[in-house]
Structures are given as C-alpha cells and as structure tokens.
Write an enzyme that holds these catalytic residues in place. Structure first.
Site, PDB file in Angstrom:
ATOM      1  N   HIS A 235     -37.185  25.946   0.495  1.00 39.87           N
ATOM      2  CA  HIS A 235     -36.917  24.456  -0.235  1.00 39.87           C
ATOM      3  C   HIS A 235     -35.717  23.663   0.279  1.00 39.87           C
ATOM      4  CE1 HIS A 235     -40.016  24.455  -3.301  1.00 39.87           C
ATOM      5  NE2 HIS A 235     -40.006  25.655  -3.554  1.00 39.87           N
TER       6      HIS A 235
ATOM      7  N   THR B  60     -40.102  15.051  -4.673  1.00 35.76           N
ATOM      8  CA  THR B  60     -41.230  14.818  -5.420  1.00 35.76           C
ATOM      9  C   THR B  60     -41.231  13.720  -6.185  1.00 35.76           C
ATOM     10  OG1 THR B  60     -40.430  16.492  -6.976  1.00 35.76           O
ATOM     11  CG2 THR B  60     -42.101  17.272  -5.467  1.00 35.76           C
TER      12      THR B  60
ATOM     13  N   LYS C 198     -44.040  10.495  -7.385  1.00 38.16           N
ATOM     14  CA  LYS C 198     -44.334   9.887  -8.610  1.00 38.16           C
ATOM     15  C   LYS C 198     -44.014   8.635  -8.737  1.00 38.16           C
ATOM     16  CE  LYS C 198     -42.199  14.367 -10.158  1.00 38.16           C
ATOM     17  NZ  LYS C 198     -40.947  15.088 -10.562  1.00 38.16           N
TER      18      LYS C 198
ATOM     19  N   LYS D  10     -28.316  13.014  -0.733  1.00 36.95           N
ATOM     20  CA  LYS D  10     -29.194  12.045  -1.181  1.00 36.95           C
ATOM     21  C   LYS D  10     -28.638  10.496  -1.369  1.00 36.95           C
ATOM     22  CE  LYS D  10     -31.182  15.715  -4.205  1.00 36.95           C
ATOM     23  NZ  LYS D  10     -32.726  15.918  -3.677  1.00 36.95           N
TER      24      LYS D  10
ATOM     25  N   LYS E 209     -32.363  10.845  -9.179  1.00 33.36           N
ATOM     26  CA  LYS E 209     -32.465  12.475  -8.509  1.00 33.36           C
ATOM     27  C   LYS E 209     -31.199  13.031  -8.867  1.00 33.36           C
ATOM     28  CE  LYS E 209     -33.874  10.420  -4.984  1.00 33.36           C
ATOM     29  NZ  LYS E 209     -34.709  11.050  -4.204  1.00 33.36           N
ATOM     30  N   ARG E 210     -31.221  14.419  -8.708  1.00 31.97           N
ATOM     31  CA  ARG E 210     -29.997  15.031  -8.502  1.00 31.97           C
ATOM     32  C   ARG E 210     -28.741  14.594  -7.889  1.00 31.97           C
ATOM     33  NH1 ARG E 210     -28.100  19.218 -11.995  1.00 31.97           N
ATOM     34  NH2 ARG E 210     -27.555  20.447 -10.267  1.00 31.97           N
TER      35      ARG E 210
END
Length: 840
Positions: free
Chosen positions: A381, A681, A685, A579, A573-574
């Site tokens: 992952h 993911t 969504k 990110k 998100k985290r």
C-alpha cells in the site's frame, strides 16, 4: 425442519432451526414487535422510560437478528465437511467499518420497513438513532476503510470470507482543535456497549511471547525445536456479521481481544500483594488496548510488534481449527484458505504459519513452505520506503525468538536460490535479504511478505508499475510472475446509497435498481442524461441540499457560517506532507493577497474545507493543521475577503462525518506529489458523488482521469518521472521562490508572523523545509496549481457545463466499485469462486 428467509432478490438461505417471525421477519409488523420485545427482554425498559440510546440498542439488536440465519448458513460453508468452498481470510490490522446500522438497513433492504416500524412504536426519527451509533475507530484511514469495503463486497459477491483483526478497546483518537492545534482525545467507542458483536468465549487461542528456544528429538527421532515462552496471552474472538447487499451471504469480521491466560494470581493475593494479583491481566490486555501506539519509543515498538503477532497467530490457529472441523487434511490448507496480507502489518503470518505447520503439526519444511506460499498473498500500500515496517533485530529476537530462527532459515534458502540463479551478484543478495545489515540490523517485513507469498499486488496501475521499477524492483526481477495490479475500489452501498440517499433514489428512478450490485456496467446508463436539462436541474437540487446539510454541520461543529451557493472545494484525508495540504494553503494565501488588493479578483465565491488527522508523533503534519487554522482565521475575519472566500477545518473527520462531506463536494482535492500516493480511495468516493477532481497524475487519479474523460478532470503538476528527473538534477526550490513573485509574497507573509500573532518562529521550520529541501515538490507545482484553480473557477461559472461534467464523473466511475476489485482478487490471486445460493 428448517425455515427459509427470503431476501429482496428472491434468494433464500436455509435455516438450521425454525425461528419465529419476530426474529427473522423483514416486514414492519415483525420489526415493530421485535423492537418492543428487545426493549423489554434485552434492556429491561418500558417505552416511556427508554432513552435515545435504548431505542438505538434495541433497533441494532433487531436488525442483527435478521442477519443471523444468513450468518450461520455462511459460516457453515466454511466449517461443514460436505462443502468444498475455498474461503478468504483477510488479515488486516485495521478495519474502519463505520457505523453498522445504516449499512445493514441498506444491505438487508429493510430501510422503509424499519422507518414504518419505528413510527408504530412512537419513534419517528430514524436519523437520530443512526446518529446515536458510536463509530468503531479501528483504523487510521484509507487502509482500514478499504478493508471494510472489501468485506462488504466479499459478502455481496457471495464469497465466503472472514476478516481477521484486533478489537481495539480504544480506536483512532478523537480530534479536537484548540487554538488551531490538534488535540488527541480518547476514543471510547465501547462506552455504551457494542450490540453488533457476538462474544465467542469458547474460541480462544494461546499466543506465546518472549523466552527462548531449545532443540529436542521427537518420538520418531526427528530433530525438532520447541519454544519456551516467557509469557502467554489469550486471544478471545469477537464476531461482527457483515451482510452482503440483498444476497444470502453474511460473512464475519472476527476481531481478537487480548486477555491474560490466568487473570488473577491467588497466591499473590493471599500474601497481600494485591497489585501483583492483577498485574498479568493488565499487562496482557494492553496488547488490544489501543490502535497503533506511538512507536517512537522502544516500548511502543515492542507493543506494536506484539499486537501484529497476536492477531496473526490467533487468526492462523483459528483457520487451522476450522479446516480440521471440516475433516480436511492439513496438507490441503491452501486449497481451502486464501490469506491476504493487507500491507506489512500481518506479514509475520509467513513465519507464524511455518511455525504452526513445522513445530506444532510436525510437517516437513519443504511441504510447509509450499503451503505457506500458496496460501499467502501480499498487498503493498505504499511507495514510501520509510513506511515499510522494519523491526530492530534485538527487539524481534527478544519478543519472537522462534520466528527469528524460522526467518533466518527462510532467508538462507531464498538467498541460496538467488546465488544459483545470479552467481557473483552480492549486491543483489544484500538488497533482497530479509535482514538489513546496514546501520544496525533490521527485519524487513515487506521482504518477508514478498518471499512468503505467491502474489504481490499494487493498488493502482501506476503504483504497481512504480513498485516494479523502484521499491520492489529486485523482487520483480527475480520473480516477475508474482506481480499483479488490483486497483482499489469502494463500496457504492455506503458511499452512494447510504451517504447520498437522494442521489441514489434519482439514479434508481432513471436507470433501475440493479446499479448498486453492478456499478461497473449499470452506472454508465446515466451518460445520456448528462445533457438533459431537467435531469441537470434535479442533480443540482440534490447537490444544493447536500451542501446545506454540510453547511449546517460545519456551523454546529465550528461556528463558521458558510454560503451553500459557493463552490465547495474539499480536501479531506490524513495529514501528510506528501498529500500536500500545505500546497492548498499556499494557494489560499496567494488568493488572500489578491483579494485584499482587488476584491473582484475571485471569479466565484469559494468555500475551502479541510479535514483529517495527523499522527500524534508527526510534528510537521500537526504544524500544517495549525497553519490551516491560522490562515482560515485571517481569511474568515477579513471583512472584504470573507465575502468571497471562507476556509474551514472540520475537526474529527471520520466515516460518520464523511457521509455528509463527499455528497456535498463540488471539487475534490487530490494533489499529492506524483509517485507518492499508492492509490487513494477518497478520490473515488468524491467522483461517485459527482465531484470534479483537481489532481496530479498520482495513484488512481490516472485511471479516474482516463475513465471520466480528460476534459472532465482538472490536471496539473509534474508526472512521477518528471519528479524523479528533477530530483536527480539537483532540484533547488529556492530558485523558484526567488523567481515567482506571488509565491514569494505568500511564503513571506507566513514567515512574517502575520498568521501567528507576530510570532515569526512558529512556522519557520515549515517554511525552511520548503525553501531549502521541498521534498514533495510544492514549489515546483505551485504555479501550475494556481493556474489550474483559475480554470476551476471559470468552469464553475457555467453551471450547466459544470453539472454535465459532474454527471459524467459519476456515470463513468463504476469500475472503481470494490466489487470489481474483489472479482479480480478472486480470479487472479485467490483462485476463489462465489458460492451460488443452491450450493449452501
């Protein structure tokens, strides 16, 4: 004898016993009767004295009852001797299931019946009961949520499966924001009990820890090894039914709770040592006490390794128990079980399965190794080398001495084979070794998983290719046949039907009701409606309603009032540097500067919403949260800028909150550095709910862009290859800072203390990291991002064109259903086929 319960699809599951309609009936009459019966018999309450939590609990028990026949029948397919079904064991340290009640109502097809039944007993507000449910925070984010989506799809596709993990007493922390900083609060998700779980006190296994090993000869004169442990912990099974969508199958999530093998020391108690009398109980239960302890200190590392071994050992022992119950020989273990390792956390399963087969069941090494490899599959992952687990060898030896010996032997045999195939390449041997000899010896858990599995898969096409080229390139060189790609997916049952019921109803009215069970092939029938004016208006009205709901939630949680008619630009998100939430912040500061000079600089009003948690020990991520909140405060308090721009940090983002976030989004921020995000993911969504994506060519963004059409995706930034090339050419972020006036102005404003009450030092470490290193290429992508955001604003100003793009995003992302992912795992990796209803 027997009783069949009909599902909405017409399929039935045989019952081993005759049950009353009150326990099984799916109509409003039976459910209403059951509600009152459970209120009396399980909770001991009269309706007039029942609290909201009482009503929630009796509804949860009532709904759970309606799964039990299917659950027992599905479990029988894994345990009965006359079935040949191969089952999936999904091993994951995280299962972020989200609340169970709403999802169960959708999958059982009893939403309307429950609403009617509640009305009959004087409870007219199902939504308040749904809101009452505590969320099981048994995961950090994407990894755990993916595992939950896969469990939903396994059941929906009638694939028998058990999800194995840990029943953490305290899950991921609750997040509060105080003075702009993240504060971690205890997640007490079990404080009111958990009506969804079934305690299996009879299913327990001993798990050894510490101690030493010693050789001996068995009765047949064979040289063997025994493990004399220092400590034994008992694992107790807690089962949660996982219903499929309107099918006979209900699988189970089996989570392990740690208990002391002997919880009370009477000898210590009798001599007056009251504390020592319960010491063992407290120490043992620590293993399943909290999700992911801080593993910076040595004690945290040891606890985390103990957690991973604990749940893996319990799970493999349980799988062997179930195989024996079927009367099958142990040498056929791989024919009846496919064990998927969800990242490196369960990778100790390779060594533990070998230990169980060789030490406990006296199997020869070669046969045990063949079974282990054929049983295990490994999902990677991450592309971040630092995220691959490595355990210091002294720690590993102290906690798992027998496994260290087994891994040494696995490594010896593996490297001998590599020597024969690649003679003289000592560098290759060093890179492939399960033991990292450099800078203090470490156990490489990704290497163990790669060697011990028959399949290694990435989770997006780009991610898999980069795995082959970089992180696992040597393993791909020596065993290319092991590598597969299975792009992630998410379940449409939760992420459309449950979280966006009005959109779900609209889609069903237009294309029928088969799409929730076959998203990949049915959702595309929406495409022709993208240019239908009446359909566009209905689509817009639903989005507007969802935005009003989210605006209300934001006002309730933060006190900030936002304009529902503005563009909802969302990044949830985290928190992690790769990110790049802080790239978004640099854009916001740039826009702030422009609007202070010229208030008309904003093409359209915009509300930017952030959400996500930072790991408690990740200082830079927590500083980014502080920066977001500080910039938000300045923007929201500015009398001119706040008329056209608002910024919100929504605290404690979780599955329950996300039910309101994804349906309300206009723009989905997927702006990670290319080559760093494995898949994502959240991007799926958002798109399923009609949000347009602004993003880089990273993770599954690449495939989403191809699916929805390049013209319906806002692309910017360097590619993964360009990122690597720029780094190889001695990238100098300061030169970009010096040459870009708007960027320099934004960074200088942060450095000046403007957003920190004059404290020039508060954000200095963040600014310095950007100007001197910029590991995640924010400055390199800054200008492209700013210009792309201008294209977003221009596109949003034409609402008809935007709505058409929104509909097409939803219509074309059917392949990102987790059903498609699970079909690919079944076909390419597990060699598992669904059980059709007649086979039960």
């Amino acid at each position: 004898m027997g009783f069949a319960i009909a599902s909405d699809s017409g399929a039935s599951a045989p019952s081993p016993i005759a049950l009353t309609n009150v326990r099984t009936g799916l109509g409003a009459d039976a459910i209403a009767t059951a509600l009152i019966e459970n209120l009396y018999c399980l909770l001991g309450k009269l309706p007039q004295h029942a609290t909201r939590n009482d009503w929630y609990m009796c509804l949860a028990y009532t709904v759970r009852d309606r799964m039990m026949e299917r659950y027992v029948a599905t479990l029988a397919s894994i345990t009965e001797t006359n079935t040949a079904a191969k089952a999936v064991a999904y091993l994951s340290a995280e299962f972020l299931t989200g609340p169970h009640l709403g999802n169960s109502l959708v999958n059982l097809g009893i939403w309307q019946a429950v609403e009617e039944a509640l009305s009959r007993v004087g409870q007219d507000d199902l939504s308040s009961l749904l809101d009452q449910e505590e969320e099981p925070g048994l995961g950090n984010g994407g990894l755990g949520r993916l595992a939950a989506c896969y469990m939903d799809s396994l059941a929906t596709l009638n694939v028998p499966a058990i999800g194995y993990g840990i029943r953490y007493e305290f899950g991921i922390f609750d997040q509060a924001i105080r003075d702009g900083w993240q504060v971690e609060l205890t997640d007490k998700w079990l404080r009111f009990g958990n009506p969804w779980e079934i305690v299996r006190s009879e299913i327990t296994f001993d798990v050894k820890l510490g101690g030493r090993t010693e050789p001996y000869y068995d009765e047949a004169g064979r040289y063997r090894m025994r493990w004399l442990s220092e400590k034994v912990v008992k694992g107790v099974a807690y089962d949660t039914p996982v219903p499929g969508y309107r099918v006979p199958t209900t699988n189970l999530l089996r989570l392990w709770k740690a208990e002391a093998a002997e919880s009370f020391d009477f000898e210590a108690f009798n001599v007056g040592d009251y504390y020592r009398a319960v010491d063992e109980k407290i120490a043992s239960e620590t293993i399943s006490k909290v999700l992911y302890p801080n593993d910076e200190p040595e004690a945290g590392k040891q606890l985390r390794l103990a957690q991973q071994y604990f749940f893996v050992s319990c799970s493999l022992q349980d799988m062997i128990r179930l195989l024996i119950m079927r009367g099958k020989p142990l040498d056929e273990f791989h024919s009846y079980w496919a064990a998927q390792l969800n990242d490196t956390h369960p990778s100790i399963a390779v060594a533990e399965l070998m230990r169980l087969l060789v030490d406990e069941h006296a199997m020869e090494w070669d046969q045990a190794w063949a079974i282990t490899q054929q049983t295990c599959g490994y999902t990677n992952h991450t592309l971040l080398a630092e995220a691959l687990e490595r355990w210091p060898l002294p720690l590993f030896a102290r906690l798992l001495p027998r496994h260290l010996e087994i891994i040494y032997e696995i490594n010896r045999r593996f490297l001998n084979d590599i020597r024969l195939r690649y003679p003289g390449d000592d560098q290759l041997l060093q890179r492939l070794s399960l033991i990292d000899e450099a800078g203090g010896k470490h156990m490489r858990m990704a290497h163990l998983a790669s060697v011990g599995s028959h399949a290694i898969n990435g989770v997006a096409a780009l991610h898999t290719e980069l795995l082959k080229q970089t992180l696992l390139s040597d393993f791909h060189r020596v065993a290319p046949e092991k590598f597969f790609n299975v792009t992630n997916g998410v379940t449409p049952r939760r992420w459309i039907a449950l979280s966006n019921p009005n959109l779900s109803a609209l889609i069903t009215r237009k294309i029928g009701d088969r799409w929730l069970a076959d998203l990949e092939h049915e959702l595309e029938h929406l495409e022709p409606l993208a240019i239908d004016g009446d359909f566009q208006k209905e689509w817009q009205a639903i989005k507007a309603d969802n935005k009003r709901v989210l605006a209300g939630l934001i006002k309730e949680r933060t006190g900030i009032i936002i304009e529902p008619h503005s563009l909802f630009d969302i990044q949830v998100k985290r928190l992690h540097e790769y990110k790049r939430q802080h790239l978004n912040v640099l854009y916001l500061v740039t826009l702030f500067n422009k609007l202070r000079r010229v208030s008309s600089a904003a093409e359209i009003p915009r509300t930017v919403i952030f959400g996500g948690k930072a790991a408690p020990g990740y200082r830079m991520a927590k500083l980014i949260i502080k920066l977001i909140n500080s910039v938000a405060a300045a923007i929201n308090q500015d009398p001119v800028v706040s008329q056209v721009l608002k910024v919100v940090f929504l605290p404690d983002f979780n599955v329950k909150t996300s039910h309101h976030v994804y349906p309300a989004a206009d723009l989905s921020e997927q702006i990670s550095t290319a080559g760093k995000e494995a898949s994502g993911t959240g991007n799926m969504k958002f798109a399923m709910n009609g949000a347009l994506t602004i993003g880089t060519l990273d993770g599954a963004n690449v495939e989403i862009r191809d699916a929805v059409g390049h013209e319906n995706f806002f692309l910017f930034g360097l590619t993964a290859a360009e990122v690597e090339r720029l780094k190889a050419e001695a990238y100098t972020p300061r030169s970009i800072y010096d040459s870009n006036a708007e960027l320099r102005e934004a960074i200088d404003l942060i450095s000046s203390g403007f957003f920190s009450n004059g404290d020039r030092g508060l954000f200095q470490s963040l600014v310095e990291s950007l100007i001197t290193r910029d590991d995640y290429m924010l400055l390199a992508d800054y200008q492209a991002y700013v210009e792309c955001q201008q294209r977003v604003s221009q596109a949003y100003s034409d609402q008809n064109a935007w709505t058409r793009m929104s509909i097409l995003n939803c219509a074309r992302v059917g392949r990102f259903s987790s059903d498609r992912s699970i079909r690919e795992y079944c076909r390419d990796i597990w060699n598992v086929r669904p059980i059709v209803p007649d086979e039960r």
